[in-house]
Design an enzyme around this catalytic site. Structure first.
Site, PDB file in Angstrom:
ATOM      1  N   ASN A 106       0.830  -1.216   0.000  1.00 16.20           N
ATOM      2  CA  ASN A 106       0.000   0.000   0.000  1.00 16.20           C
ATOM      3  C   ASN A 106       0.865   1.267   0.000  1.00 16.20           C
ATOM      4  O   ASN A 106       0.380   2.353   0.248  1.00 16.20           O
ATOM      5  CB  ASN A 106      -0.947  -0.003   1.198  1.00 16.20           C
ATOM      6  CG  ASN A 106      -0.209   0.002   2.529  1.00 16.20           C
ATOM      7  OD1 ASN A 106       1.027  -0.003   2.555  1.00 16.20           O
ATOM      8  ND2 ASN A 106      -0.942   0.000   3.625  1.00 16.20           N
ATOM      9  N   GLU A 113       1.836   4.580   7.195  1.00 19.81           N
ATOM     10  CA  GLU A 113       0.763   4.042   6.365  1.00 19.81           C
ATOM     11  C   GLU A 113       0.167   5.159   5.496  1.00 19.81           C
ATOM     12  O   GLU A 113       0.450   6.346   5.726  1.00 19.81           O
ATOM     13  CB  GLU A 113      -0.335   3.470   7.278  1.00 19.81           C
ATOM     14  CG  GLU A 113       0.133   2.353   8.205  1.00 19.81           C
ATOM     15  CD  GLU A 113       0.178   0.983   7.521  1.00 19.81           C
ATOM     16  OE1 GLU A 113       0.270   0.919   6.274  1.00 19.81           O
ATOM     17  OE2 GLU A 113       0.133  -0.026   8.243  1.00 19.81           O
TER      18      GLU A 113
END
Ligand code: GLP
Length: 209
Positions: A106, A113
């Site tokens: 991702n 993140e």
């Protein structure tokens, strides 16, 4: 660079990507005067096989003839935010000469993140579902939904950054990292603004460039 500066202060990732590199350098490099900061850590108890400290011990530190000084984020510290501040200050006090990074599917670097920006500092984070699923690959004995990570801000301050990418399953990730829009949706793209980044990719990871 690894051989050139015996007092190198480096930040190292764990996971499957760096394993062959660690195997290769373990027998060849003298790390006795070096300092290693472990990039990130999962919110798991000491000794869990998926702990980054456990993985780095197994994949590199235990193979070295001389141990470097090692600093790590301790997720079991009573005050995780204070622990992050301590670690960030240890990193800043002397800076980083070299930071090695893997990349998540991702686009995460460390545990920065999606949603992380270049101003994101060292902190406690909630894991993406993808990172949680990855814990199984590392042999985690339990689940966790959080971790601690060096911030993108500190990563980007490193004098040199090596992005390691390995395997066909990372080909799209590397193509997006290099050509996709620079955005917090895919934090690895911020490395393009750093100007001191070397990408080390194997042929299959580089197949879509
Ligand atoms: C993990 C770690 C990162 C690592 C990345 C890629 O979740 N938090 O530090 O670089 O994801 O992992 P792998 O190399 O196993 O694909």
């Amino acid at each position: 660079m690894l051989a050139a500066d015996p007092k190198l202060r480096m930040c190292l990732p764990t996971g499957s990507t760096p394993r062959p590199l660690y195997e290769q350098i373990a027998g060849q490099s003298d790390f006795s005067d070096a300092t290693v900061f472990i990039l990130d850590e999962f919110g798991l108890p000491d000794g869990d096989p998926a702990r980054c400290s456990t993985m780095l011990e197994r994949d590199l530190l235990s193979l070295l003839s001389s141990r470097p000084k090692v600093d790590r984020l301790d997720p079991m510290a009573p005050d995780p935010e204070a622990e992050c501040a301590r670690f960030a200050s240890a990193v800043a006090d002397g800076g980083l000469g070299l930071t090695l990074l893997g990349v998540g599917r991702n686009g995460h670097v460390g545990l920065n993140e999606p949603g992380s920006t270049p101003e994101s500092t060292t902190r406690r984070v909630i894991l993406s579902q993808q990172s949680r699923d990855g814990l199984n690959r590392y042999g985690a004995e339990r689940d966790t939904d959080w971790g601690l990570t060096l911030g993108l801000e500190e990563v980007l301050s490193s004098a040199e950054i090596w992005l390691l990418v390995r395997g066909a399953h990372k080909a799209d990730v590397l193509a997006s990292a290099v050509r996709g829009p620079i955005s917090s949706d895919f934090p690895v793209t911020y490395l393009r603004e750093a100007g001191n980044v070397i990408v080390w990719a194997d042929e299959s990871a580089a197949s879509r460039l």
